[in-house]
Design an enzyme around this catalytic site. Sequence first.
Site, mmCIF file in Angstrom:
data_model
loop_
_atom_site.group_PDB
_atom_site.id
_atom_site.type_symbol
_atom_site.label_atom_id
_atom_site.label_comp_id
_atom_site.label_asym_id
_atom_site.label_seq_id
_atom_site.Cartn_x
_atom_site.Cartn_y
_atom_site.Cartn_z
ATOM 1 N N ARG A 127 0.743 -1.390 -0.059
ATOM 2 C CA ARG A 127 0.082 0.137 -0.152
ATOM 3 C C ARG A 127 0.897 1.374 0.145
ATOM 4 N NH1 ARG A 127 -4.427 0.315 4.671
ATOM 5 N NH2 ARG A 127 -2.691 0.893 5.824
ATOM 6 N N ARG A 139 0.416 7.648 4.870
ATOM 7 C CA ARG A 139 0.157 8.020 6.241
ATOM 8 C C ARG A 139 1.259 7.780 7.288
ATOM 9 N NH1 ARG A 139 -5.219 4.222 7.386
ATOM 10 N NH2 ARG A 139 -3.959 4.323 9.234
ATOM 11 N N ARG A 150 0.136 -1.311 15.613
ATOM 12 C CA ARG A 150 -1.502 -1.416 15.842
ATOM 13 C C ARG A 150 -1.838 -2.622 15.674
ATOM 14 N NH1 ARG A 150 -1.206 1.793 10.147
ATOM 15 N NH2 ARG A 150 -3.260 1.288 9.703
HETATM 16 P P1 AMP Z 1 -7.308 3.556 11.004
HETATM 17 O O1 AMP Z 1 -7.336 4.409 9.865
HETATM 18 O O2 AMP Z 1 -8.821 2.988 11.318
HETATM 19 O O3 AMP Z 1 -6.236 2.351 10.927
HETATM 20 O O4 AMP Z 1 -6.905 4.480 12.230
HETATM 21 C C1 AMP Z 1 -5.847 5.099 12.300
HETATM 22 C C2 AMP Z 1 -5.572 5.475 13.901
HETATM 23 O O5 AMP Z 1 -6.536 6.111 14.469
HETATM 24 C C3 AMP Z 1 -5.487 4.277 14.763
HETATM 25 O O6 AMP Z 1 -4.260 3.537 14.913
HETATM 26 C C4 AMP Z 1 -5.769 4.958 16.176
HETATM 27 O O7 AMP Z 1 -4.677 5.664 16.752
HETATM 28 C C5 AMP Z 1 -6.679 5.836 15.680
HETATM 29 N N1 AMP Z 1 -7.985 5.484 15.766
HETATM 30 C C6 AMP Z 1 -9.127 5.102 14.803
HETATM 31 N N2 AMP Z 1 -10.263 4.622 15.323
HETATM 32 C C7 AMP Z 1 -9.883 4.496 16.612
HETATM 33 C C8 AMP Z 1 -10.810 3.895 17.489
HETATM 34 N N3 AMP Z 1 -12.319 3.636 17.233
HETATM 35 N N4 AMP Z 1 -10.384 4.023 18.894
HETATM 36 C C9 AMP Z 1 -9.244 4.637 19.078
HETATM 37 N N5 AMP Z 1 -8.413 4.980 18.176
HETATM 38 C C10 AMP Z 1 -8.712 5.024 16.844
#
Ligand code: AMP
Length: 194
Positions: A127, A139, A150
């Site tokens: 990606r 990102r 993560r």
């Molecule tokens: P994502 O794009 O879903 O991978 O989210 C990127 C980052 O945003 C994550 O690694 C967290 O730091 C934060 N994040 C997104 N959704 C959540 C959630 N539901 N709870 C807590 N942190 C979140």
Amino acid sequence: MRLIFLGPPGAGKGTQAKLLTEKYGIPQLSTGDMLRAAVAAGTDVGKRAKAVMDAGQLVSDAIVNEIVSDRIDSADCAKGFILDGYPRTVPQAEALDRILAGKSLALDAVIELKVDEVALVKRMENRVAETVAAGGTVRSDDNPEAFKRRLAEYREKTAPLSSYYASTGKLQTVDGMANVGTVTAEIAGILENA
Ligand code: AMP
């Protein structure tokens, strides 16, 4: 149609959610996208979330519960929505139950994409390479170290949501390692019966 997508980072939740958005005319609510928008806009929430996100850790439940609750009230969510990346902890799932009950809404299905973690790291690297080749911006949490954190966060805090939703009878599991079209077809079959 109100749906939740579960699965580790890189499992294809966002890709599948986008396809369903077109099919059902309901928005994809990605807390990651909402938080990144807040960071880009320099809001208070964005300032508080940035360092945590860059480290691959989870933003506080209070912040994400509030942004989701507010977003669900928007007119474009009247026919439903697809939650992508939320809930991510059992307390968030419990909060979502309370939020939906307070709005007299219910979930139709929870779809879990099962994937192989070694393959996920490879997907993440692809990606990044594709984004760079297309001249896009990578990102800030798309690097092997943050990605592994993560994944660890997912295993520890989000994976327990499978049993949480299995106990409600709403959990459906799909093989996320299959190609995009096959995964989409399997999800469509599930939703027809939901
Ligand atoms: P994502 O794009 O879903 O991978 O989210 C990127 C980052 O945003 C994550 O690694 C967290 O730091 C934060 N994040 C997104 N959704 C959540 C959630 N539901 N709870 C807590 N942190 C979140």
